[in-house]
Design an enzyme around this catalytic site. Structure first.
Site, PDB file in Angstrom:
ATOM      1  N   GLU A 250       0.845  -1.193   0.000  1.00  0.00           N
ATOM      2  CA  GLU A 250       0.000   0.000   0.000  1.00  0.00           C
ATOM      3  C   GLU A 250       0.879   1.240   0.000  1.00  0.00           C
ATOM      4  OE1 GLU A 250      -2.398  -0.167   3.503  1.00  0.00           O
ATOM      5  OE2 GLU A 250      -3.606  -1.863   2.796  1.00  0.00           O
ATOM      6  N   LYS A 252       2.464   4.439   1.353  1.00  0.00           N
ATOM      7  CA  LYS A 252       2.649   4.959   2.713  1.00  0.00           C
ATOM      8  C   LYS A 252       2.456   6.468   2.646  1.00  0.00           C
ATOM      9  CE  LYS A 252       5.672   4.869   6.743  1.00  0.00           C
ATOM     10  NZ  LYS A 252       5.438   6.216   7.217  1.00  0.00           N
ATOM     11  N   ARG A 272      -2.573   7.920  17.073  1.00  0.00           N
ATOM     12  CA  ARG A 272      -1.930   6.654  17.426  1.00  0.00           C
ATOM     13  C   ARG A 272      -1.627   6.573  18.912  1.00  0.00           C
ATOM     14  NH1 ARG A 272       3.325   6.213  13.865  1.00  0.00           N
ATOM     15  NH2 ARG A 272       4.093   4.846  15.485  1.00  0.00           N
ATOM     16  N   ARG A 414       4.136  -4.251  16.799  1.00  0.00           N
ATOM     17  CA  ARG A 414       5.001  -3.979  15.652  1.00  0.00           C
ATOM     18  C   ARG A 414       5.657  -5.305  15.304  1.00  0.00           C
ATOM     19  NH1 ARG A 414       6.925   0.783  14.039  1.00  0.00           N
ATOM     20  NH2 ARG A 414       6.806   1.884  16.007  1.00  0.00           N
ATOM     21  N   LYS A 420       7.594  -1.421   6.572  1.00  0.00           N
ATOM     22  CA  LYS A 420       7.694  -0.112   5.920  1.00  0.00           C
ATOM     23  C   LYS A 420       8.799  -0.129   4.891  1.00  0.00           C
ATOM     24  CE  LYS A 420       7.968   1.754  10.167  1.00  0.00           C
ATOM     25  NZ  LYS A 420       8.394   2.635  11.218  1.00  0.00           N
TER      26      LYS A 420
END
Ligand code: AMP
Length: 561
Positions: A250, A252, A272, A414, A420
């Site tokens: 996707e 970022k 967040r 995570r 990422k």
């Protein structure tokens, strides 16, 4: 009611052992015997917090406030106090040492009165609630009366707790194990309950009151935020494909992560860190209402700032929007935000987090028009990913996030299900021109560095950023020695040095900022290496930095100047 002293002693014992099991035993025995109305406080305080995560208030107690309380308590003047404080490891230690050395002026009848856990909780509550013009004065009065009830050990604990420097070696994972042990509940169930409720102190209390059954009943609740799932940094596309094989990639987006909740036409937005930012984001709220109408839904996404042509703007515009607390309508006009969704966690009473990513994404695509979705593509070859990454960068986005197709949504984790991928940015060689003494473990070092670029025209150095990241302990040690030799000013905290040491610095973005005279500031600067081979004259120039700043806008939109 339990004496606060017992909690302080427990914390001391926890910090003295490095054994996981011993820590768990200590905490679980304590929780088991604690009255119900003190459980939440104890859990929060031991974890170094003062208020539960969903609480929007802040205590806002800084060093200065604590220092003035300490002055009043000891009657010592600033200078003598300062002599003690510079030798302290942190503010807690400072309190303890100062009270031991100068004694406390608290009235003797208070010595008889014991502070309880509950009282500390209610003091924190009052401090957080004090608002308005006189709030600083009021806070200091409350702090003074709280500290007047405390002995030296308790004062040490309070000062650490209030400044968020608890560090007793007890993290949330251990606390979850301790809760599991105290109330004989499988640890897996405790962790899941924490994930779903977002508040470990509530889970502890529920566990105490209702055991397994109470935790089993915890579900996602609309308007109660969950921690967001996070992504791990990937070194390369190759590494990601090796780990995930075929995966969804996707865009970022570089904006603000938002967890959107809606029910009965009402919408709320959480960051967040689980702060409720609904009031600052009326435009995003409207967009979400438009997307989902009256549905009951929890969805995950990113809001970015957009230029009049609809191009993404750098992160600093979003943060400017969020900082603005008044005249929101004007700032909405100046910096409009646009919401893009990438996940759905709950719809009309159905919890979706255990469903695989591919199913959640499909559902989202069925429910929502494409224009509101973060673009995604399933890829399995490096070429495909590279070309999709290029698309993302060309459109002004930051990179890609790879998502494992069959992965559940794991709040707060995570892990290896999301990665990422960002293009590597060039690094900059900058010069250290000043440093600050660190806190906590780093107090013995000059560990916070001011990084400067050279003005080509005058040869002067201008600060463009600050960092304490990237060096090993040994390097801090060595750097401290060298900086001390170069120092020409030292006020005990800040040390200014002759420009001599060059470091290679990585960063995420160059921002315009009034913080430094240079007008620029690096976002997320970290030292990559110490460039022994370079002289300050070879360091990056301010002129070049300005050019790089402009270049960032090549693909991004631009507003203002
Ligand atoms: P970082 O802030 O560098 O740790 O990167 C993770 C952040 O990227 C998340 O918290 C989101 O705010 C943001 N993000 C942007 N696009 C996406 C996406 N498609 N999926 C998940 N997170 C995203």
């Amino acid at each position: 009611m339990t004496d606060f002293k017992e909690l302080v002693e427990l914390a001391k014992k926890i910090s003295m052992t490095s054994s996981r099991n011993e820590k768990i035993d200590l905490v679980s025995a304590f929780l088991k015997n604690l009255p119900e109305d003190e459980v939440r406080y104890a859990v929060l305080f031991l974890l170094g917090k003062t208020l539960p995560p969903g609480d929007e208030r802040r205590l806002d107690v800084n060093w200065r406030a604590l220092l003035s309380v300490l002055k009043r308590m000891t009657g010592a003047d600033g200078e003598r106090l300062y002599d003690v404080l510079v030798q302290a490891v942190d503010i807690g230690d400072g309190f303890k040492k100062a009270l031991e050395k100068f004694g406390s002026k608290r009235q003797s009848f208070l010595f008889e009165q014991k502070l309880t856990i509950k009282e500390v909780g209610s003091y924190y509550d009052k401090i957080a609630s004090s608002r308005g013009a006189k709030s600083r004065k009021l806070k200091e009065e409350l702090l003074f009366s709280l500290f007047s009830l405390a002995d030296t050990d308790e004062a040490e604990f309070l000062a650490r707790n209030l400044t968020g420097e608890m560090r007793i070696g007890l993290h949330e994972g251990l606390m979850e194990d301790a809760i599991a042990k105290a109330f004989q509940i499988p640890a897996r169930l405790v962790r899941r309950a924490v994930m779903l409720s977002g508040d470990i102190s509530v889970v502890a209390l529920k566990a105490k009151k209702g055991g397994v059954k109470a935790l089993d009943n915890i579900r996602i609740e609309v308007f109660r935020p969950l921690k967001p799932m996070l992504a791990t940094d990937a070194d390369s596309i190759e590494e990601v494909l090796k780990e995930l094989k075929r995966a969804s990639f996707e865009y970022k987006l570089d904006g603000i992560r938002l967890q959107m909740h809606a029910k009965n036409g009402k919408v709320r937005a959480f960051t967040r860190r689980l702060s409720d930012v609904t009031e600052s984001l009326p435009d995003v709220v409207d967009q979400f209402s438009e997307i989902f109408g009256n549905k009951e839904v929890v969805a995950d996404g990113e809001a970015i700032a957009v230029s009049p042509e609809g191009k993404p703007l750098p992160f600093q515009f979003v943060s400017r929007r969020l900082r603005r607390k008044s005249d929101i309508a004007r700032s909405v006009k100046e910096i409009p935000l646009r919401l893009f969704l990438f996940d759905i966690l709950h719809i009309d009473g159905r919890m979706l987090i255990d469903e695989p990513y591919s199913k959640r994404r499909k559902l989202l695509e069925d429910l929502v028009d494409n224009e509101w979705l973060v673009p995604a593509r399933v890829c399995e070859s490096e070429e495909e990913v590279k070309s999709f990454l290029q698309d993302a960068l060309d459109k002004g986005h930051e990179g890609l996030i790879a998502k494992k197709l069959d992965s559940a949504y794991t709040p707060g984790v995570r892990g290896k299900n999301w990665f990422k991928i960002k293009p590597v940015l060039a690094t900059l060689d900058l010069v250290i021109v000043a440093a600050e003494r660190g806190y906590g473990r780093r107090h013995k070092w000059l560990s916070d560095y001011y990084l400067a670029a050279r003005d080509e025209e005058t040869g002067t150095f201008f600060v463009v950023g600050k960092t304490f990241k990237g060096l090993t302990d040994q390097e801090f040690e060595m750097m401290t020695q060298r900086l001390k030799e170069l120092a020409y000013y030292d006020d005990g905290h800040l040390v200014k040095v002759r420009p001599s040491i060059v470091v290679e610095v990585a960063f995420n973005e160059i921002q315009k900022s009034p913080k430094y005279e240079s007008g620029l500031a690096l976002r997320f600067a970290r030292i990559v290496s110490i460039r022994e081979d370079k002289t300050p004259e070879e360091a990056e120039t301010l002129q070049n930095l300005r050019k790089l700043y402009e270049k960032q806008f090549l693909h991004k939109g631009k507003i203002g100047k």
